[in-house]
Structures are given as structure tokens and as C-alpha cells.
Design a protein around this motif. Sequence first.
Motif, PDB file in Angstrom:
ATOM      1  N   GLN A   1       0.835  -1.201   0.000  1.00 29.01           N
ATOM      2  CA  GLN A   1       0.000   0.000   0.000  1.00 29.01           C
ATOM      3  C   GLN A   1       0.875   1.258   0.000  1.00 29.01           C
ATOM      4  O   GLN A   1       0.598   2.211  -0.734  1.00 29.01           O
ATOM      5  CB  GLN A   1      -0.927  -0.005   1.224  1.00 29.01           C
ATOM      6  N   GLN A   2       1.933   1.245   0.823  1.00 27.78           N
ATOM      7  CA  GLN A   2       2.841   2.397   0.849  1.00 27.78           C
ATOM      8  C   GLN A   2       3.493   2.611  -0.504  1.00 27.78           C
ATOM      9  O   GLN A   2       3.610   3.745  -0.979  1.00 27.78           O
ATOM     10  CB  GLN A   2       3.936   2.183   1.907  1.00 27.78           C
ATOM     11  N   LEU A   3       3.890   1.515  -1.126  1.00 28.94           N
ATOM     12  CA  LEU A   3       4.518   1.602  -2.443  1.00 28.94           C
ATOM     13  C   LEU A   3       3.542   2.170  -3.470  1.00 28.94           C
ATOM     14  O   LEU A   3       3.912   3.022  -4.286  1.00 28.94           O
ATOM     15  CB  LEU A   3       5.013   0.219  -2.863  1.00 28.94           C
TER      16      LEU A   3
ATOM     17  N   ASP B   1       3.390  14.109  -9.182  1.00 27.28           N
ATOM     18  CA  ASP B   1       4.433  15.144  -9.226  1.00 27.28           C
ATOM     19  C   ASP B   1       5.058  15.219 -10.614  1.00 27.28           C
ATOM     20  O   ASP B   1       5.313  16.308 -11.139  1.00 27.28           O
ATOM     21  CB  ASP B   1       5.525  14.835  -8.191  1.00 27.28           C
TER      22      ASP B   1
ATOM     23  N   ASP C   1       1.006   4.142  -2.854  1.00 17.82           N
ATOM     24  CA  ASP C   1       0.832   5.568  -2.557  1.00 17.82           C
ATOM     25  C   ASP C   1       2.012   6.382  -3.078  1.00 17.82           C
ATOM     26  O   ASP C   1       1.829   7.464  -3.652  1.00 17.82           O
ATOM     27  CB  ASP C   1       0.677   5.782  -1.045  1.00 17.82           C
ATOM     28  N   GLU C   2       3.216   5.848  -2.875  1.00 17.38           N
ATOM     29  CA  GLU C   2       4.414   6.552  -3.356  1.00 17.38           C
ATOM     30  C   GLU C   2       4.405   6.670  -4.878  1.00 17.38           C
ATOM     31  O   GLU C   2       4.743   7.710  -5.431  1.00 17.38           O
ATOM     32  CB  GLU C   2       5.683   5.813  -2.903  1.00 17.38           C
ATOM     33  N   VAL C   3       4.012   5.578  -5.532  1.00 17.70           N
ATOM     34  CA  VAL C   3       3.963   5.592  -7.005  1.00 17.70           C
ATOM     35  C   VAL C   3       2.960   6.635  -7.480  1.00 17.70           C
ATOM     36  O   VAL C   3       3.225   7.403  -8.418  1.00 17.70           O
ATOM     37  CB  VAL C   3       3.631   4.188  -7.543  1.00 17.70           C
ATOM     38  N   LYS C   4       1.779   6.696  -6.807  1.00 19.27           N
ATOM     39  CA  LYS C   4       0.769   7.694  -7.191  1.00 19.27           C
ATOM     40  C   LYS C   4       1.307   9.107  -6.995  1.00 19.27           C
ATOM     41  O   LYS C   4       1.133   9.979  -7.852  1.00 19.27           O
ATOM     42  CB  LYS C   4      -0.492   7.517  -6.343  1.00 19.27           C
ATOM     43  N   LYS C   5       1.965   9.310  -5.855  1.00 18.73           N
ATOM     44  CA  LYS C   5       2.506  10.636  -5.566  1.00 18.73           C
ATOM     45  C   LYS C   5       3.559  11.030  -6.601  1.00 18.73           C
ATOM     46  O   LYS C   5       3.542  12.137  -7.132  1.00 18.73           O
ATOM     47  CB  LYS C   5       3.119  10.639  -4.161  1.00 18.73           C
ATOM     48  N   ILE C   6       4.472  10.104  -6.893  1.00 21.07           N
ATOM     49  CA  ILE C   6       5.533  10.397  -7.869  1.00 21.07           C
ATOM     50  C   ILE C   6       4.932  10.645  -9.248  1.00 21.07           C
ATOM     51  O   ILE C   6       5.350  11.557  -9.972  1.00 21.07           O
ATOM     52  CB  ILE C   6       6.561   9.242  -7.902  1.00 21.07           C
ATOM     53  N   ARG C   7       3.918   9.842  -9.596  1.00 23.40           N
ATOM     54  CA  ARG C   7       3.259  10.031 -10.895  1.00 23.40           C
ATOM     55  C   ARG C   7       2.619  11.412 -10.987  1.00 23.40           C
ATOM     56  O   ARG C   7       2.736  12.105 -11.993  1.00 23.40           O
ATOM     57  CB  ARG C   7       2.196   8.944 -11.063  1.00 23.40           C
TER      58      ARG C   7
END
Length: 195
Positions: A95-97, A107, A99-105
Motif C-alpha cells: 500500500q505504501q509503495l 508530481d 501511494d508513493e507511485v501515485k505521488k511520484i506520478r
Amino acid sequence: MCFDTHALVLELQNNGFPKEQAEAVVTVIANLTCANMESTYKDMVTKAQQEIMLQQIMAHLDSIRKDMVILEKSEFSNLRMENEKIKIELEHVKQQLADEVKKIRGDTKLDMNLEKSRIMDMFREREKQLMTAKNEFTVLNSDTDRAITETNKKIDTDVASLKTMLESLKLETVRYLAASVFTCLAIALGFYRLW
């Protein structure tokens, strides 16, 4: 004894051994065989002892088997609990991964859009500068063409006026020459009459 000693003594005598020597050899062989047998029998167990030992080993194996079943059950339940913990941690990391992927995408998309907008603005600015330079070039080109045309006209006018002046000078030179020739003729005729 497991062999016939008398037959062996006779066999040795038939092959050339004296009686005393043959009997001594057979005695040594018999003593060695007996000692060897006693040593072997000492290390052997009886069938009854073997049965008792087998029963003890079987009882011991049953005890080990029971301990292994208990240990296996407790280990299996521990492994199952550990596996569940790992699954939960794995889901959390997953789930953290995500979320990070969504955030990076997000940005990256924002950065790309900003960069695209900046490039488009820069392109428009360059296009305006290019149009201004093109217009200036066109104006300069037309000014240059006009100046060349005016210079050509002026040169043509000057050439025409020079031709006109040259023609008038030729005409005056011809008149002057003609006048000079007539004057010389008149003077020559005057001298001719005088003589």
C-alpha cells in the motif's frame, strides 16, 4: 572345532611335512581359530538380547515420534502466525509503495505540464522575436531595394547628363575646329592673294 584337524595333519604329511611339524602347524591354526571365534562370540548378542534392544529402540522411537508431532504442531502454528504477520506487513508495504507511485506520478505529471507550458511560452516568445526580426528584415530589404533603385536612377540620370554634356562638348569642339579651319583658310587665302 569347525574343521577336521586330523585330516589336515595327514594332508600336510602327504605334502612333505614331518608329523611333528604338521601337528604343530595344525595346533597353531586351531588355537588361532578358537581365539578368533571367542573374540567374535564376545561381540555378538543373543536373540533374546536382540529382541530386548529392539523393543527399547522402538519405545524410544515412539517417544521421539510423539515429541516430533508435538513440536511440528507448535512449530506449524508458529510458522502460520509468522506467515500471517509477514502477509500483513507485505500488504502494508504494498500500500505504501502504491501511494508513493501515485505521488511520484502526480508530481511528474505536474512537472511535465509546467515544463510543457514553459516551453510553449518560450516557443511563442521566440516566434514573436522571429516575426519581429522578419519584419525588420523585410523593411530593411525594401529600404535597400529602394536605395538601390534610387541609386540606379541617379546613376542613369548622371550618365544621361554626362552623355548630353559630351555631345554638346563634341559639337562645340567640332564648331571650334570648323571655325579654326575656316579662319586658317581665310588667312591662307589672304596670304595667297597678297602674293
